[in-house]
Scaffold this active site. Structure first.
Site, PDB file in Angstrom:
ATOM      1  N   CYS A 167       0.896  -1.172   0.000  1.00 14.24           N
ATOM      2  CA  CYS A 167       0.000   0.000   0.000  1.00 14.24           C
ATOM      3  C   CYS A 167       0.931   1.217   0.000  1.00 14.24           C
ATOM      4  O   CYS A 167       1.387   1.653   1.058  1.00 14.24           O
ATOM      5  CB  CYS A 167      -0.880  -0.048   1.246  1.00 14.24           C
ATOM      6  SG  CYS A 167      -2.047   1.302   1.391  1.00 14.24           S
TER       7      CYS A 167
ATOM      8  N   CYS B 281      -8.160   6.016  -8.010  1.00 20.54           N
ATOM      9  CA  CYS B 281      -7.521   6.470  -6.786  1.00 20.54           C
ATOM     10  C   CYS B 281      -7.178   7.954  -6.912  1.00 20.54           C
ATOM     11  O   CYS B 281      -6.851   8.417  -8.011  1.00 20.54           O
ATOM     12  CB  CYS B 281      -6.248   5.646  -6.610  1.00 20.54           C
ATOM     13  SG  CYS B 281      -5.525   5.843  -5.016  1.00 20.54           S
TER      14      CYS B 281
HETATM   15  C1  LIG Z   1      -3.403   5.687   5.310  1.00 18.58           C
HETATM   16  C2  LIG Z   1      -4.183   4.966   4.254  1.00 18.58           C
HETATM   17  C3  LIG Z   1      -4.657   5.661   3.154  1.00 18.58           C
HETATM   18  C4  LIG Z   1      -5.388   5.016   2.167  1.00 18.58           C
HETATM   19  N1  LIG Z   1      -5.873   5.719   1.114  1.00 18.58           N
HETATM   20  C5  LIG Z   1      -6.657   5.116   0.201  1.00 18.58           C
HETATM   21  C6  LIG Z   1      -7.255   5.881  -0.863  1.00 18.58           C
HETATM   22  O1  LIG Z   1      -7.051   7.095  -0.962  1.00 18.58           O
HETATM   23  N2  LIG Z   1      -8.037   5.214  -1.739  1.00 18.58           N
HETATM   24  C7  LIG Z   1      -8.265   3.867  -1.659  1.00 18.58           C
HETATM   25  O2  LIG Z   1      -8.996   3.315  -2.479  1.00 18.58           O
HETATM   26  N3  LIG Z   1      -7.710   3.129  -0.666  1.00 18.58           N
HETATM   27  C8  LIG Z   1      -6.924   3.723   0.263  1.00 18.58           C
HETATM   28  N4  LIG Z   1      -6.374   2.990   1.279  1.00 18.58           N
HETATM   29  C9  LIG Z   1      -6.562   1.538   1.286  1.00 18.58           C
HETATM   30  C10 LIG Z   1      -7.869   1.157   1.963  1.00 18.58           C
HETATM   31  O3  LIG Z   1      -7.964   1.748   3.220  1.00 18.58           O
HETATM   32  C11 LIG Z   1      -7.895  -0.365   2.048  1.00 18.58           C
HETATM   33  O4  LIG Z   1      -7.971  -0.854   0.743  1.00 18.58           O
HETATM   34  C12 LIG Z   1      -9.093  -0.850   2.846  1.00 18.58           C
HETATM   35  O5  LIG Z   1      -9.032  -0.387   4.163  1.00 18.58           O
HETATM   36  C13 LIG Z   1      -9.143  -2.360   2.821  1.00 18.58           C
HETATM   37  O6  LIG Z   1     -10.276  -2.761   3.508  1.00 18.58           O
HETATM   38  P1  LIG Z   1     -10.368  -4.188   4.216  1.00 18.58           P
HETATM   39  O7  LIG Z   1     -11.762  -4.258   4.775  1.00 18.58           O
HETATM   40  O8  LIG Z   1      -9.905  -5.244   3.304  1.00 18.58           O
HETATM   41  O9  LIG Z   1      -9.282  -4.156   5.406  1.00 18.58           O
HETATM   42  P2  LIG Z   1      -9.099  -3.176   6.624  1.00 18.58           P
HETATM   43  O10 LIG Z   1      -9.579  -1.806   6.299  1.00 18.58           O
HETATM   44  O11 LIG Z   1      -7.701  -3.336   7.070  1.00 18.58           O
HETATM   45  O12 LIG Z   1     -10.070  -3.737   7.747  1.00 18.58           O
HETATM   46  C14 LIG Z   1      -9.843  -4.944   8.422  1.00 18.58           C
HETATM   47  C15 LIG Z   1     -10.932  -5.122   9.455  1.00 18.58           C
HETATM   48  O13 LIG Z   1     -10.810  -6.416  10.026  1.00 18.58           O
HETATM   49  C16 LIG Z   1     -10.827  -6.307  11.452  1.00 18.58           C
HETATM   50  N5  LIG Z   1     -10.063  -7.453  11.963  1.00 18.58           N
HETATM   51  C17 LIG Z   1      -8.810  -7.855  11.644  1.00 18.58           C
HETATM   52  N6  LIG Z   1      -8.485  -8.974  12.291  1.00 18.58           N
HETATM   53  C18 LIG Z   1      -9.561  -9.301  13.046  1.00 18.58           C
HETATM   54  C19 LIG Z   1      -9.841 -10.365  13.956  1.00 18.58           C
HETATM   55  N7  LIG Z   1      -8.947 -11.313  14.228  1.00 18.58           N
HETATM   56  N8  LIG Z   1     -11.040 -10.372  14.569  1.00 18.58           N
HETATM   57  C20 LIG Z   1     -11.963  -9.402  14.328  1.00 18.58           C
HETATM   58  N9  LIG Z   1     -11.750  -8.379  13.472  1.00 18.58           N
HETATM   59  C21 LIG Z   1     -10.571  -8.340  12.847  1.00 18.58           C
HETATM   60  C22 LIG Z   1     -10.225  -4.951  11.732  1.00 18.58           C
HETATM   61  O14 LIG Z   1     -10.587  -4.513  13.024  1.00 18.58           O
HETATM   62  C23 LIG Z   1     -10.871  -4.137  10.609  1.00 18.58           C
HETATM   63  O15 LIG Z   1     -12.192  -3.763  10.982  1.00 18.58           O
HETATM   64  C24 LIG Z   1      -5.625   3.618   2.285  1.00 18.58           C
HETATM   65  C25 LIG Z   1      -5.128   2.913   3.387  1.00 18.58           C
HETATM   66  C26 LIG Z   1      -4.427   3.568   4.371  1.00 18.58           C
HETATM   67  C27 LIG Z   1      -3.931   2.800   5.558  1.00 18.58           C
END
Ligand SMILES: Cc1cc2nc3c(=O)[nH]c(=O)nc-3n(C[C@H](O)[C@H](O)[C@H](O)COP(=O)(O)OP(=O)(O)OC[C@H]3O[C@@H](n4cnc5c(N)ncnc54)[C@H](O)[C@@H]3O)c2cc1C
Length: 399
Positions: free
Chosen positions: A159, A345
């Site tokens: 990322c 993006c």
């Molecule tokens: C600083 C930053 C800026 C970003 N900017 C952009 C952008 O401008 N545009 C864009 O498209 N994307 C952006 N992204 C990427 C985007 O945030 C991710 O693609 C997205 O968050 C992925 O979502 P996800 O649900 O797969 O994982 P995550 O957002 O990581 O969520 C994981 C979830 O699982 C939960 N979890 C994990 N393990 C457990 C467990 N064992 N038990 C219970 N719950 C658990 C966590 O608490 C969380 O709720 C950015 C990311 C960051 C960090």
């Protein structure tokens, strides 16, 4: 009634939950389990760290958000998944499921590099809301003294956007405060070249961002391995030492322990799925977002991973919801191979931003578009408000 358990309360888990509720109505009991109690809008974390957003501006409590939609919410950390018994161990609760959606994102592996990270090391982070808040405090303290700043992405990152956004945002903030001459800025990345992004490059983004680095007088190290961080310096694999008064790094990613300990991950802990987002070994377990294993198109000299952005995650989750619904209602499932996912993006660059879109995200591509402008920055701000406005109403089905 069909029982669906979703692990993760962020982009992946919430999109799947809302879409499943919308498509299945009351035919299914849906439960979201998340170890975090709030959804926080990650694209705004660099702004939280630099002080232009407060945590409450960009976060929403999950309990109210979900229960209003008739979705159960359990605030707990899942320890293990038992695919044979179709059970999730959430500490003091065992949850049975007919379908499981794993949307657990990544584990931030600060421990992989000595001295890395805000808890046991010397570098700050914007990868979680708590990190961004702590970074803002450190940034305010830094502003009182100034000095060298080193920002970057380590080996194994998938990322890359946040490090770019933070360094350009920091440069702009320093300039606005009249402190730009108090700071030398250095950008370090494991990418083979600027704007590789783990995607094999992106049209003219390399030229655009290199110009931006040159105009803003920011030194850049590509192909960099971070060997170690000491209290006042970053040491690269080739022995280069970069002294700092403020440093922030995106750490290597791996899958979360719950996935690894349940034997559901590949060697890096991410789950291998088929074109329908079903786990390769357990077809009633679906995986979405960052938790999905995506093979890089090309090996880079320093290891990098393929990003799974918020946009890509939403599209995966919609496919997951569609395909679970199709199975329950006896309809046709739809394939959406990860290699066919598109990406849009907006990378913030301070007062401007780069708007990028690629169909598909991984090359070879049918279409790409990139524009650096002030309107792209304004669009990013508008998008944040629009997204949070819709989310508060239980909608994540963006274009
Ligand atoms: C600083 C930053 C800026 C970003 N900017 C952009 C952008 O401008 N545009 C864009 O498209 N994307 C952006 N992204 C990427 C985007 O945030 C991710 O693609 C997205 O968050 C992925 O979502 P996800 O649900 O797969 O994982 P995550 O957002 O990581 O969520 C994981 C979830 O699982 C939960 N979890 C994990 N393990 C457990 C467990 N064992 N038990 C219970 N719950 C658990 C966590 O608490 C969380 O709720 C950015 C990311 C960051 C960090």
């Amino acid at each position: 009634m069909t029982k669906i358990v979703i692990i993760g309360g962020s982009f992946g888990g919430l999109t799947a939950a809302f879409e499943l509720r919308r498509q299945l109505g009351r035919r299914a009991e849906i439960t979201v389990v998340s170890e975090t109690e709030v959804f926080a809008f990650a694209p705004s974390f660099p702004w939280v760290a630099l002080g232009s957003r407060l945590p409450e501006d960009i976060s929403i409590g999950l309990d109210r958000l979900l229960t209003r939609k008739g979705i159960n919410f359990l605030h707990a950390a899942v320890q293990r998944i038992d695919p044979a018994k179709q059970q999730v161990d959430a500490g003091d609760r065992l949850l049975g499921y007919d379908y499981l959606v794993v949307a657990t994102g990544a584990h931030l592996d600060f421990a992989a590099i000595p001295g890395l990270g805000p808890e046991k090391g010397y570098t700050h982070s914007i990868m979680t809301l708590e990190h961004a808040v702590a970074t803002n405090k450190a940034w305010q303290q830094y502003l009182e003294k100034g000095g060298p700043v080193v920002i970057g992405s380590t080996q194994g990152v998938s990322c890359f956007g946040p490090a770019y956004e933070f360094i350009f945002g920091a440069e702009h903030a320093l300039w606005k405060l009249g402190l730009r001459d108090k700071a030398s800025l250095t950008f370090v990345t494991s990418e083979p070249y600027v704007s590789h992004f783990g995607l094999g490059g992106f049209r003219q983004a390399g030229r655009v961002l290199e110009d931006e680095f040159a105009e803003k007088d920011i030194r850049v190290f590509t192909n960099a391995v971070v060997e170690e961080v000491q209290p006042d310096r970053v040491i690269l694999g080739d022995g280069t030492e970069l002294p700092f008064k403020f440093s922030l790094f995106v750490p290597p990613f791996r899958g979360v322990d719950a996935v690894i300990n349940s034997g559901l991950g590949n060697p890096k802990g991410f789950a291998v799925v088929d074109d329908y987002y079903r786990h390769k070994s357990y077809p009633n377990i679906y995986v979405t977002g960052v938790a999905v294993a995506v093979a890089p198109k090309e090996a880079t000299p320093v290891p990098t991973g393929v990003p799974k952005t918020g946009f890509m995650t939403e599209h995966m989750s919609k496919a997951v919801a569609h395909n679970i619904t199709a199975e329950i209602l006896g309809r046709e499932a739809q394939a959406l191979p990860v290699g066919k996912l598109d990406v849009t993006c907006i990378a913030d660059l301070g007062e401007k931003a780069a708007f990028m879109t690629a169909k598909p995200a991984l090359p070879p591509r049918e279409k790409t578009y990139l524009k650096k402008s002030r309107w792209a920055h304004r669009l990013k701000v508008l998008f944040e408000r629009y997204f949070l406005f819709k989310l508060k109403r239980g909608m994540m089905n963006l274009p």
